[in-house]
Motif scaffolding. Structure first.
Motif, PDB file in Angstrom:
ATOM      1  N   MET A   1     -16.925 -29.103 -26.534  1.00  0.00           N
ATOM      2  CA  MET A   1     -15.596 -29.648 -26.818  1.00  0.00           C
ATOM      3  C   MET A   1     -14.548 -29.022 -25.911  1.00  0.00           C
ATOM      4  O   MET A   1     -14.675 -27.885 -25.494  1.00  0.00           O
ATOM      5  CB  MET A   1     -15.183 -29.346 -28.263  1.00  0.00           C
ATOM      6  CG  MET A   1     -16.001 -30.007 -29.344  1.00  0.00           C
ATOM      7  SD  MET A   1     -15.236 -29.749 -30.971  1.00  0.00           S
ATOM      8  CE  MET A   1     -15.317 -27.965 -31.103  1.00  0.00           C
ATOM      9  N   PHE A   2     -13.490 -29.799 -25.648  1.00  0.00           N
ATOM     10  CA  PHE A   2     -12.274 -29.287 -25.017  1.00  0.00           C
ATOM     11  C   PHE A   2     -12.547 -28.610 -23.678  1.00  0.00           C
ATOM     12  O   PHE A   2     -12.044 -27.509 -23.412  1.00  0.00           O
ATOM     13  CB  PHE A   2     -11.561 -28.304 -25.950  1.00  0.00           C
ATOM     14  CG  PHE A   2     -11.050 -28.904 -27.236  1.00  0.00           C
ATOM     15  CD1 PHE A   2      -9.838 -29.569 -27.279  1.00  0.00           C
ATOM     16  CD2 PHE A   2     -11.791 -28.793 -28.403  1.00  0.00           C
ATOM     17  CE1 PHE A   2      -9.365 -30.103 -28.467  1.00  0.00           C
ATOM     18  CE2 PHE A   2     -11.323 -29.319 -29.596  1.00  0.00           C
ATOM     19  CZ  PHE A   2     -10.102 -29.983 -29.632  1.00  0.00           C
ATOM     20  N   ASP A   3     -13.303 -29.256 -22.816  1.00  0.00           N
ATOM     21  CA  ASP A   3     -13.557 -28.699 -21.487  1.00  0.00           C
ATOM     22  C   ASP A   3     -12.235 -28.482 -20.755  1.00  0.00           C
ATOM     23  O   ASP A   3     -11.373 -29.370 -20.712  1.00  0.00           O
ATOM     24  CB  ASP A   3     -14.438 -29.647 -20.670  1.00  0.00           C
ATOM     25  CG  ASP A   3     -15.879 -29.630 -21.125  1.00  0.00           C
ATOM     26  OD1 ASP A   3     -16.240 -28.711 -21.888  1.00  0.00           O
ATOM     27  OD2 ASP A   3     -16.645 -30.531 -20.727  1.00  0.00           O
ATOM     28  N   GLY A   4     -12.082 -27.310 -20.178  1.00  0.00           N
ATOM     29  CA  GLY A   4     -10.883 -26.990 -19.418  1.00  0.00           C
ATOM     30  C   GLY A   4      -9.726 -26.478 -20.260  1.00  0.00           C
ATOM     31  O   GLY A   4      -8.677 -26.121 -19.711  1.00  0.00           O
ATOM     32  N   PHE A   5      -9.868 -26.432 -21.574  1.00  0.00           N
ATOM     33  CA  PHE A   5      -8.821 -25.921 -22.451  1.00  0.00           C
ATOM     34  C   PHE A   5      -8.970 -24.412 -22.629  1.00  0.00           C
ATOM     35  O   PHE A   5     -10.059 -23.863 -22.500  1.00  0.00           O
ATOM     36  CB  PHE A   5      -8.894 -26.585 -23.833  1.00  0.00           C
ATOM     37  CG  PHE A   5      -8.283 -27.961 -23.898  1.00  0.00           C
ATOM     38  CD1 PHE A   5      -7.147 -28.199 -24.662  1.00  0.00           C
ATOM     39  CD2 PHE A   5      -8.851 -29.031 -23.218  1.00  0.00           C
ATOM     40  CE1 PHE A   5      -6.598 -29.460 -24.752  1.00  0.00           C
ATOM     41  CE2 PHE A   5      -8.295 -30.293 -23.294  1.00  0.00           C
ATOM     42  CZ  PHE A   5      -7.157 -30.512 -24.059  1.00  0.00           C
ATOM     43  N   THR A   6      -7.868 -23.764 -22.961  1.00  0.00           N
ATOM     44  CA  THR A   6      -7.851 -22.343 -23.288  1.00  0.00           C
ATOM     45  C   THR A   6      -7.765 -22.186 -24.798  1.00  0.00           C
ATOM     46  O   THR A   6      -6.937 -22.826 -25.447  1.00  0.00           O
ATOM     47  CB  THR A   6      -6.645 -21.651 -22.627  1.00  0.00           C
ATOM     48  OG1 THR A   6      -6.773 -21.753 -21.212  1.00  0.00           O
ATOM     49  CG2 THR A   6      -6.576 -20.185 -23.032  1.00  0.00           C
ATOM     50  N   LEU A   7      -8.607 -21.333 -25.368  1.00  0.00           N
ATOM     51  CA  LEU A   7      -8.587 -21.041 -26.798  1.00  0.00           C
ATOM     52  C   LEU A   7      -8.107 -19.616 -26.976  1.00  0.00           C
ATOM     53  O   LEU A   7      -8.651 -18.684 -26.380  1.00  0.00           O
ATOM     54  CB  LEU A   7      -9.986 -21.198 -27.390  1.00  0.00           C
ATOM     55  CG  LEU A   7     -10.144 -20.865 -28.883  1.00  0.00           C
ATOM     56  CD1 LEU A   7      -9.333 -21.807 -29.748  1.00  0.00           C
ATOM     57  CD2 LEU A   7     -11.624 -20.916 -29.281  1.00  0.00           C
ATOM     58  N   GLU A   8      -7.069 -19.425 -27.791  1.00  0.00           N
ATOM     59  CA  GLU A   8      -6.553 -18.081 -28.020  1.00  0.00           C
ATOM     60  C   GLU A   8      -5.895 -17.977 -29.388  1.00  0.00           C
ATOM     61  O   GLU A   8      -5.630 -18.983 -30.048  1.00  0.00           O
ATOM     62  CB  GLU A   8      -5.561 -17.683 -26.928  1.00  0.00           C
ATOM     63  CG  GLU A   8      -4.363 -18.599 -26.772  1.00  0.00           C
ATOM     64  CD  GLU A   8      -3.478 -18.174 -25.609  1.00  0.00           C
ATOM     65  OE1 GLU A   8      -3.252 -16.948 -25.453  1.00  0.00           O
ATOM     66  OE2 GLU A   8      -3.008 -19.044 -24.862  1.00  0.00           O
ATOM     67  N   GLN A   9      -5.649 -16.742 -29.791  1.00  0.00           N
ATOM     68  CA  GLN A   9      -4.962 -16.434 -31.036  1.00  0.00           C
ATOM     69  C   GLN A   9      -3.581 -15.916 -30.661  1.00  0.00           C
ATOM     70  O   GLN A   9      -3.457 -14.904 -29.963  1.00  0.00           O
ATOM     71  CB  GLN A   9      -5.739 -15.379 -31.828  1.00  0.00           C
ATOM     72  CG  GLN A   9      -5.434 -15.365 -33.307  1.00  0.00           C
ATOM     73  CD  GLN A   9      -6.332 -16.304 -34.108  1.00  0.00           C
ATOM     74  OE1 GLN A   9      -7.116 -17.040 -33.528  1.00  0.00           O
ATOM     75  NE2 GLN A   9      -6.219 -16.277 -35.416  1.00  0.00           N
TER      76      GLN A   9
END
Length: 289
Positions: A1-9
């Motif tokens: 999922m979400f290729d190229g997206f950044t996941l952060e808190q």
């Protein structure tokens, strides 16, 4: 999922918010409903990035892996006003001073509260499968009470709903039938499953409903009494295979007193349209945004 997206808190005024973002262009934030997390947008967000938008998806406070503040007698930590503050804080942290807000189900309440409370920040608003909280409560009749009985069950102060749901969350939320991996997509389903299996998340999701019947209702009533309206262009979308038209008839007409400018139409979908018919939803969002 979400290729190229950044996941952060992100830390927003001491509140941890799980955020996934990607793309360049005009900013749009996508807000999920109950009992989903931000991954419900997995088939929508990449298409919007491809169309030239900077897309931000987040877990509402209490949901998924976002922070779960201790509640109070008024349920204020789970008010849509508090959640709208999280949205504005996230967008500021990511450098987006002006943005569009798209919300589905419970997320739509946060979306329109963001537009009402922060008109200088929200350039366009999309509300999906909802009418304002106050309208839903004032228009409640036998059909609504029968179909949406869970509103009243979730809102009970004695918290019997936590005990019932947490005894077997996968059956309660149809995790292997209506909300199966095939229906949600395997990775989205895994995130949904982790959320509903967490008793703390279940409690916070119910606090969202308790706030809806108390503090959110009062905030809507105060806005209406003061003549405040949503100033930005607004699009109302609803799933034609859900019950919005049966309950409210002309959905746009319900929103019209709340908005300076509003349009809308149905989408050929069951309730969770981002998963059921993402392509038609994206076409509607692109045309409006």
């Amino acid at each position: 999922m979400f290729d190229g997206f950044t996941l952060e808190q992100l830390d927003v005024d001491g509140q941890a918010i799980r955020v996934r973002h990607g793309g360049r262009g005009p900013a749009v934030v996508l807000l999920h409903g109950h009992p989903r997390t931000h991954t419900t947008w997995y088939a929508v967000a990449p298409q919007l990035v491809a169309a030239g938008f900077a897309v931000v998806c987040l877990d509402l406070r209490g949901y998924g892996r976002s922070g779960k503040p201790v509640t109070d007698a008024e349920h204020a930590p789970y008010s849509k006003r508090a959640m709208a503050g999280d949205v504005v804080g996230v967008m500021s942290a990511l450098g987006h001073e002006r943005f569009a807000v798209v919300g589905h189900d419970r997320g739509s309440y946060v979306a329109y509260r963001t537009a009402l409370d922060h008109p200088d920040r929200v350039r366009k608003l999309v509300v999906m499968d909802s009418v304002p909280v106050l309208e839903a409560l004032e228009r409640c009749g036998a059909d609504f009470a029968a179909a949406w009985w869970h509103w009243w069950f979730f809102a009970q102060q004695a918290k019997p709903a936590e005990r019932v749901i947490c005894a077997d969350p996968e059956t309660w939320y149809d995790a292997w039938t209506t909300n199966s991996p095939e229906a949600l997509g395997p990775e989205n389903h895994a995130d949904f499953l982790a959320a509903i299996r967490d008793p703390a998340t279940v409690h916070c999701m119910l606090e969202d409903y308790r706030a809806g019947l108390t503090v959110d209702r009062r905030n809507d009533a105060a806005d209406r009494a003061a003549g405040r309206r949503i100033e930005c262009p607004t699009l109302a979308l609803w799933s034609t295979r859900d019950d919005m038209e049966q309950l409210y008839g002309d959905v746009v007409a319900v929103w019209r007193p709340w908005c300076v400018e509003v349009e809308g139409h149905g989408v050929d979908s069951t309730h969770h349209m981002a998963e059921c018919n993402p392509d038609e939803l994206v076409r509607s969002l692109r045309a409006f945004l």
